[in-house]
Design a protein around this motif. Sequence first.
Motif, PDB file in Angstrom:
ATOM      1  N   ALA A  93       1.109  -1.631  -0.018  1.00 28.53           N
ATOM      2  CA  ALA A  93      -0.153  -0.163  -0.165  1.00 28.53           C
ATOM      3  C   ALA A  93       0.636   1.430  -0.044  1.00 28.53           C
ATOM      4  CB  ALA A  93      -1.010   0.277   1.076  1.00 28.53           C
ATOM      5  N   ALA A  94       2.083   1.206   0.383  1.00 23.71           N
ATOM      6  CA  ALA A  94       3.150   2.219   0.632  1.00 23.71           C
ATOM      7  C   ALA A  94       3.322   2.516  -0.865  1.00 23.71           C
ATOM      8  CB  ALA A  94       3.582   1.966   2.101  1.00 23.71           C
ATOM      9  N   LEU A  96       2.488   1.396  -3.598  1.00 20.60           N
ATOM     10  CA  LEU A  96       1.503   1.610  -4.494  1.00 20.60           C
ATOM     11  C   LEU A  96       0.572   2.667  -4.377  1.00 20.60           C
ATOM     12  CD1 LEU A  96       0.498  -2.164  -5.678  1.00 20.60           C
ATOM     13  CD2 LEU A  96       2.447  -1.071  -6.616  1.00 20.60           C
ATOM     14  N   VAL A  97       0.030   2.887  -3.223  1.00 24.19           N
ATOM     15  CA  VAL A  97      -0.570   4.118  -2.841  1.00 24.19           C
ATOM     16  C   VAL A  97       0.110   5.185  -2.670  1.00 24.19           C
ATOM     17  CG1 VAL A  97      -2.858   4.696  -1.730  1.00 24.19           C
ATOM     18  CG2 VAL A  97      -2.573   1.867  -2.745  1.00 24.19           C
ATOM     19  N   GLY A  98       1.153   4.945  -1.622  1.00 26.98           N
ATOM     20  CA  GLY A  98       0.768   6.461  -0.806  1.00 26.98           C
ATOM     21  C   GLY A  98       2.430   7.248  -2.027  1.00 26.98           C
ATOM     22  N   VAL A  99       3.275   6.489  -2.259  1.00 27.23           N
ATOM     23  CA  VAL A  99       3.873   7.160  -3.064  1.00 27.23           C
ATOM     24  C   VAL A  99       3.101   7.636  -4.536  1.00 27.23           C
ATOM     25  CG1 VAL A  99       6.135   6.594  -4.664  1.00 27.23           C
ATOM     26  CG2 VAL A  99       6.230   6.382  -2.213  1.00 27.23           C
ATOM     27  N   PRO A 100       2.461   7.050  -5.280  1.00 26.08           N
ATOM     28  CA  PRO A 100       1.923   7.989  -6.192  1.00 26.08           C
ATOM     29  C   PRO A 100       1.013   8.904  -5.505  1.00 26.08           C
ATOM     30  CG  PRO A 100       1.173   5.334  -6.915  1.00 26.08           C
ATOM     31  CD  PRO A 100       1.809   5.685  -4.905  1.00 26.08           C
ATOM     32  N   ALA A 101      -0.047   8.627  -4.479  1.00 28.99           N
ATOM     33  CA  ALA A 101      -0.662  10.017  -4.159  1.00 28.99           C
ATOM     34  C   ALA A 101      -0.062  11.245  -3.232  1.00 28.99           C
ATOM     35  CB  ALA A 101      -1.331   9.524  -2.608  1.00 28.99           C
ATOM     36  N   VAL A 102       1.450  10.798  -2.732  1.00 24.94           N
ATOM     37  CA  VAL A 102       2.038  12.082  -2.363  1.00 24.94           C
ATOM     38  C   VAL A 102       2.754  13.096  -4.021  1.00 24.94           C
ATOM     39  CG1 VAL A 102       4.579  12.456  -1.171  1.00 24.94           C
ATOM     40  CG2 VAL A 102       3.013  10.735  -0.031  1.00 24.94           C
ATOM     41  N   TRP A 103       2.941  11.698  -4.836  1.00 25.44           N
ATOM     42  CA  TRP A 103       3.547  12.903  -6.164  1.00 25.44           C
ATOM     43  C   TRP A 103       2.180  13.652  -6.398  1.00 25.44           C
ATOM     44  CZ3 TRP A 103       1.832  12.407 -11.703  1.00 25.44           C
ATOM     45  CH2 TRP A 103       2.271  13.005 -12.028  1.00 25.44           C
ATOM     46  N   LEU A 104       1.115  13.016  -6.299  1.00 27.66           N
ATOM     47  CA  LEU A 104      -0.015  13.860  -7.360  1.00 27.66           C
ATOM     48  C   LEU A 104       0.046  14.840  -6.216  1.00 27.66           C
ATOM     49  CD1 LEU A 104      -2.398  13.469  -9.029  1.00 27.66           C
ATOM     50  CD2 LEU A 104      -3.128  12.670  -7.880  1.00 27.66           C
ATOM     51  N   TYR A 105      -0.108  14.656  -5.154  1.00 32.05           N
ATOM     52  CA  TYR A 105      -0.722  16.274  -4.300  1.00 32.05           C
ATOM     53  C   TYR A 105       0.273  16.804  -4.162  1.00 32.05           C
ATOM     54  CZ  TYR A 105      -0.562  19.266  -0.127  1.00 32.05           C
ATOM     55  OH  TYR A 105      -1.126  19.822   0.672  1.00 32.05           O
ATOM     56  N   ARG A 106       1.500  16.097  -4.838  1.00 29.05           N
ATOM     57  CA  ARG A 106       2.717  17.814  -4.539  1.00 29.05           C
ATOM     58  C   ARG A 106       2.965  18.377  -5.747  1.00 29.05           C
ATOM     59  NH1 ARG A 106       8.813  15.222  -2.444  1.00 29.05           N
ATOM     60  NH2 ARG A 106       7.686  15.253  -0.408  1.00 29.05           N
ATOM     61  N   TRP A 107       3.221  17.070  -7.142  1.00 26.06           N
ATOM     62  CA  TRP A 107       2.830  18.097  -8.495  1.00 26.06           C
ATOM     63  C   TRP A 107       1.618  18.203  -9.263  1.00 26.06           C
ATOM     64  CZ3 TRP A 107       7.761  19.821  -9.319  1.00 26.06           C
ATOM     65  CH2 TRP A 107       8.698  18.916  -7.798  1.00 26.06           C
ATOM     66  N   VAL A 108       0.431  17.787  -8.767  1.00 29.45           N
ATOM     67  CA  VAL A 108      -0.443  18.125  -9.539  1.00 29.45           C
ATOM     68  C   VAL A 108      -1.482  18.966  -8.615  1.00 29.45           C
ATOM     69  CG1 VAL A 108      -2.776  16.668 -10.308  1.00 29.45           C
ATOM     70  CG2 VAL A 108      -0.251  16.237 -11.098  1.00 29.45           C
ATOM     71  N   LEU A 109      -1.867  18.372  -7.812  1.00 29.88           N
ATOM     72  CA  LEU A 109      -2.970  18.777  -6.892  1.00 29.88           C
ATOM     73  C   LEU A 109      -2.897  19.896  -6.581  1.00 29.88           C
ATOM     74  CD1 LEU A 109      -4.365  15.443  -4.874  1.00 29.88           C
ATOM     75  CD2 LEU A 109      -5.058  17.161  -7.206  1.00 29.88           C
ATOM     76  N   THR A 110      -0.936  20.517  -6.027  1.00 28.60           N
ATOM     77  CA  THR A 110      -1.030  21.877  -5.687  1.00 28.60           C
ATOM     78  C   THR A 110      -0.408  22.893  -6.471  1.00 28.60           C
ATOM     79  OG1 THR A 110       0.287  20.374  -3.407  1.00 28.60           O
ATOM     80  CG2 THR A 110       1.581  22.958  -3.787  1.00 28.60           C
ATOM     81  N   PRO A 111      -0.660  22.228  -7.141  1.00 25.03           N
ATOM     82  CA  PRO A 111       0.284  23.456  -8.461  1.00 25.03           C
ATOM     83  C   PRO A 111      -1.576  23.624  -8.662  1.00 25.03           C
ATOM     84  CG  PRO A 111       1.684  21.999  -9.236  1.00 25.03           C
ATOM     85  CD  PRO A 111       0.536  21.834  -8.154  1.00 25.03           C
TER      86      PRO A 111
END
Length: 373
Positions: A93-94, A96-111
């Motif tokens: 889960a960390a 397959l889910v945690g790393v993509p979620a962090v990347w999505l939050y940092r590089w997509v949702l934040t901008p």
Amino acid sequence: MELREPPPEQPQPEGCLVVAVRLPVRIVVLVLVVPVRMVWDALVATGRLLRDTVLRPFGRALLWLGRAVFVWPFVGVWRYVMVPAGRALAWLAAVLVGVPAVWLYRWVLTPVGHALARLARGTGAALTWVYARVLSPVGHGLARLLTGVGVVLAVLGTGTYTAVAWLARHLLVVPARWLYTWVLAPAGRAVAWCVRGLGWLLGLLATGAGLALNWTGRVLFGLLVLPALALWRWVLAPVGRFLTVVAREVGDALGHAWRIAGRISRAVGRALGTLLRWMFVEPARWVYRNVLTPVGHVVRDAVLRPVADGVRAVGRAGREALATARATVRQARAEARRMLFGGPGRPGPADRREPSGAAARSLGNSTTALTKD
């Protein structure tokens, strides 16, 4: 004012009826209770023996079996299957889910959030300008217009209210007051006078009925209550006292008989226990102490101890042989590796860039720029 404790109540003297009833009742109760108490003590002893020799070991065996069947398998499954599976699932889960979620939050949702925040701030500024420059003047104009319309409507409402009030007073209030004064009030006084006369008549009838009921009650009291009171005082109360004395004596006799029967049962039990000990326990103890114990010592010293020493010597020799074989195999494996791949190379000198030996820097020698003469 001092408060004094009331004196203790003196025991009432017992009458001849109590003394005459007590002795026969206690004798009869003792004869009846002794067999019951002995049977009860026998049942208690049997129950304790069954509890200590059968039920308690059986319960412990059931408890161990229950643990072996239900608890230990689940513990093993939890410890060796569920916990490793949970850790593996957590790692997956960390990854397959945690790393993509962090990347999505940092590089997509934040901008995207920052862009939406800037857009919202711009929209808010535009709406503020529209409110200040357009909506506020229009609202002030509408408020002044509605104020004038309200003043006109207030004047019209005041005149209408005054006219309606004058008409209501002369068309409703004045006729209603005249009707109450000259019609309803005289009619009400007449009705009240009739009700007071009816109440006086009903009171007179109630007084006569009360006198009749009083006379009837006195007659019934003389015919029914006095005989019942005499029956209670001269028949039922003495019979009740006699039955109370008999019941109290029977209860006391049962208590004394139960305690005496307990002592008798204890004496009989001790006698039977002594008889059984001298018939079975003491001979068995003598046989164990004087026959089985010496034979056991002889068997232990002559047979079991030499056999155990031999088994230990064989085990020790086997362990030494296994250790020697293990060392030989390890040495042969090392020789074969050395023959195939060669020996380990010697490490070369390292470039340390620092003086070694006597030329090394130290606090005791004046070889530095600060301490040099």
